[in-house]
Design an enzyme around this catalytic site. Structure first.
Site, short mmCIF file in Angstrom:
data_model
loop_
_atom_site.label_atom_id
_atom_site.label_comp_id
_atom_site.label_asym_id
_atom_site.label_seq_id
_atom_site.Cartn_x
_atom_site.Cartn_y
_atom_site.Cartn_z
N ARG A 293 0.77 -1.24 0.00
CA ARG A 293 0.00 0.00 0.00
C ARG A 293 0.79 1.29 0.00
NH1 ARG A 293 -4.01 -2.69 -2.06
NH2 ARG A 293 -5.37 -3.78 -0.60
N HIS B 165 -3.28 -11.00 -13.70
CA HIS B 165 -4.52 -11.06 -12.91
C HIS B 165 -5.58 -11.44 -13.94
CE1 HIS B 165 -7.63 -9.19 -10.08
NE2 HIS B 165 -8.29 -9.26 -11.22
N ASP C 242 -1.67 -12.99 -1.41
CA ASP C 242 -2.44 -11.85 -1.90
C ASP C 242 -2.88 -10.97 -0.72
OD1 ASP C 242 -3.62 -10.04 -3.58
OD2 ASP C 242 -5.23 -11.36 -4.26
N HIS D 262 -7.18 -3.57 3.96
CA HIS D 262 -8.09 -2.44 3.80
C HIS D 262 -8.53 -2.00 5.20
CE1 HIS D 262 -8.44 -2.79 -0.54
NE2 HIS D 262 -8.63 -4.09 -0.41
#
Ligand code: DOR
Ligand code: ZN
Length: 434
Positions: free
Chosen positions: A68, A182, A314, A318
């Site tokens: 992030r 992806h 993965d 959040h």
């Protein structure tokens, strides 16, 4: 000169085939000696770790994490994400480029690796395949590679158009970089928030058909086949977070055909199904979504028969306020760095009887080989002193609130884990102990 002696442990190094009581001597960030118990002689300055009853293995490697930074530090920072990695036994992580701004440039690639980020473990950035992950204009792969990028991907988004994917594969192959796809045909998934199936029907949600994944995997393999015929180099396609039976089957067939096609599976895709969405649980929302029981079983089969090359988390943190919204509006993703080992040991090993060394291989040597992390994923003399020391019999309950990650969005809160990390050593330094 820093020296650490790890004594009385059981060394498990799948790459070299060692699975025996052995001492391990680390010096200056490298493995100096692997020796019979009691055989290594060190000076009084050496730090000694008593690993009695514990497994000593190469530090785990996760080739798919979202740290992030830059730009989304309220979800995670490189410091907090790598602290979670260390707590989970990981000593190297490959960081996805869907940051803010996108990791399109050598400047950002270098920034992510700078000492000022305060990383506990080694971060290998993955560059964006196309500008701003839009699937239109290729980035400068030579420059990204020179800055330390280990692969290219638009993860979070597919590289959809045939001609762009051809160009990406060709340009990456010229640079010796892997292309990580992806695989999601977004022409089929607009407005969808989970797998197409009975749970989506029950909840009144639009579902993503499995074809959206496997159709793109099959298309990519066709493009790779064309390219492999026209070049002497060996192009490498890696399928991220594989979740459908037919995608695993396509990878299996491509391997038989002699192509360099690899794939990874995340713990949630070999453990959970769409039913875990329950009553709109946003901690069971990720992309690709949880699928059917047949798909989940195909992930397990692929792990057992060698079609699946690596376990990757993965890890997608959040913030709580972002997940505490209506299911369809919640962002995709769950955290995973602190639960991958405990879940893999509990289920793949204890429940389904995969030998311990194979579980470790899927978390070390194989991911290292995939992205070419030289000197990592093994403990032979001379390799990087990345080590995890864990108690293979310890059962414990994972508590999300105690996570080192800045975010707590996990469906595994309260789950029983097998195997407790006691020490994580990154490049010779203890970065976690418990
Ligand atoms: O679940 C996911 N989370 N899937 C993705 O493709 C992106 C990722 C994220 O960045 O949060
Ligand atoms: Zn991802």
């Amino acid at each position: 000169m820093k020296t650490t002696l790890i004594r009385n442990g059981h060394l498990m190094d799948p790459a070299s085939g060692v699975d025996a009581p052995m001492d391990l001597l680390l010096r200056d960030g490298r493995v100096a000696e692997v020796s019979a118990p009691g055989a290594s002689v060190t000076g009084p300055e050496a730090e000694v770790i008593d690993a009695s009853g514990l497994i000593v293995a190469p530090g785990l490697i996760d080739i798919h994490v979202h740290l992030r930074e830059p730009g989304q530090g309220h979800k995670e920072t490189i410091a907090t994400g790598t602290a979670a990695a260390a707590a989970g036994g990981f000593t190297a992580v490959a960081a996805m480029p869907n940051t803010t701004p996108t990791n399109d440039t050598p400047e950002i690639t270098r920034w992510m690796q700078a000492p000022e980020r305060g990383a506990s473990v080694r971060v290998f950035p993955i560059g964006a395949a196309t500008h701003d992950l839009r699937g239109e204009v290729l980035n400068d792969y030579a420059a990204l590679k020179a800055a330390g990028a280990v692969a290219v991907t638009d993860d979070g988004h597919p590289i959809l158009h045939d001609e762009i994917m051809r160009q990406v594969l060709r340009a990456a192959t010229l640079e010796g970089l892997s292309v990580i796809q992806h695989a999601e045909d977004t022409r089929m998934t607009g407005g969808c928030s989970m797998n197409a199936g009975p749970t989506a029907f029950r909840l009144g949600l639009r579902g993503m058909p499995p074809e959206a994944e496997y159709g793109l995997v099959e298309r990519d393999i066709r493009l790779l086949t064309e390219l492999a015929r026209s070049t002497k180099a060996v192009p490498h396609l890696h399928v991220a977070h594989t979740s459908t039976a037919r995608a695993v089957e396509a990878v299996r067939q491509a391997k038989r055909d002699g192509l360099r096609v690899t794939c990874e599976v995340a713990p949630h895709h070999f453990l959970l199904t769409e039913e875990h969405v329950g009553a709109y649980d946003t901690n069971a929302k990720m992309n690709p979504p949880l699928r059917s029981a047949e798909d989940r079983n195909a992930m397990i089969e692929g792990l057992f028969d060698g079609t699946v090359d690596a376990i990757a988390t993965d890890h997608a943190p959040h913030a709580a306020h972002e997940k505490l919204v209506e299911f369809e509006r919640a962002p995709n993703g769950i955290t995973g760095l602190e639960t991958a080992l405990g879940l893999s040991l509990r289920w793949l090993h204890q429940e389904w009887k995969m030998p311990l060394s194979r579980v470790i291989r899927l978390l070390t040597a194989q991911p290292a080989g995939l992205l070419g992390f030289a000197g990592r994923g093994t403990l032979v003399a001379g390799s990087v002193a990345d080590v995890v020391i864990f108690d293979p019999g310890a059962e414990w309950a994972f508590q999300a609130k105690d996570s080192k990650s800045k975010s707590k969005n996990t469906p595994f809160d309260g789950w029983t884990m097998l195997g407790k990390v006691r020490w994580t050593i990154s490049e010779g330094r203890v970065v976690y102990s418990a």
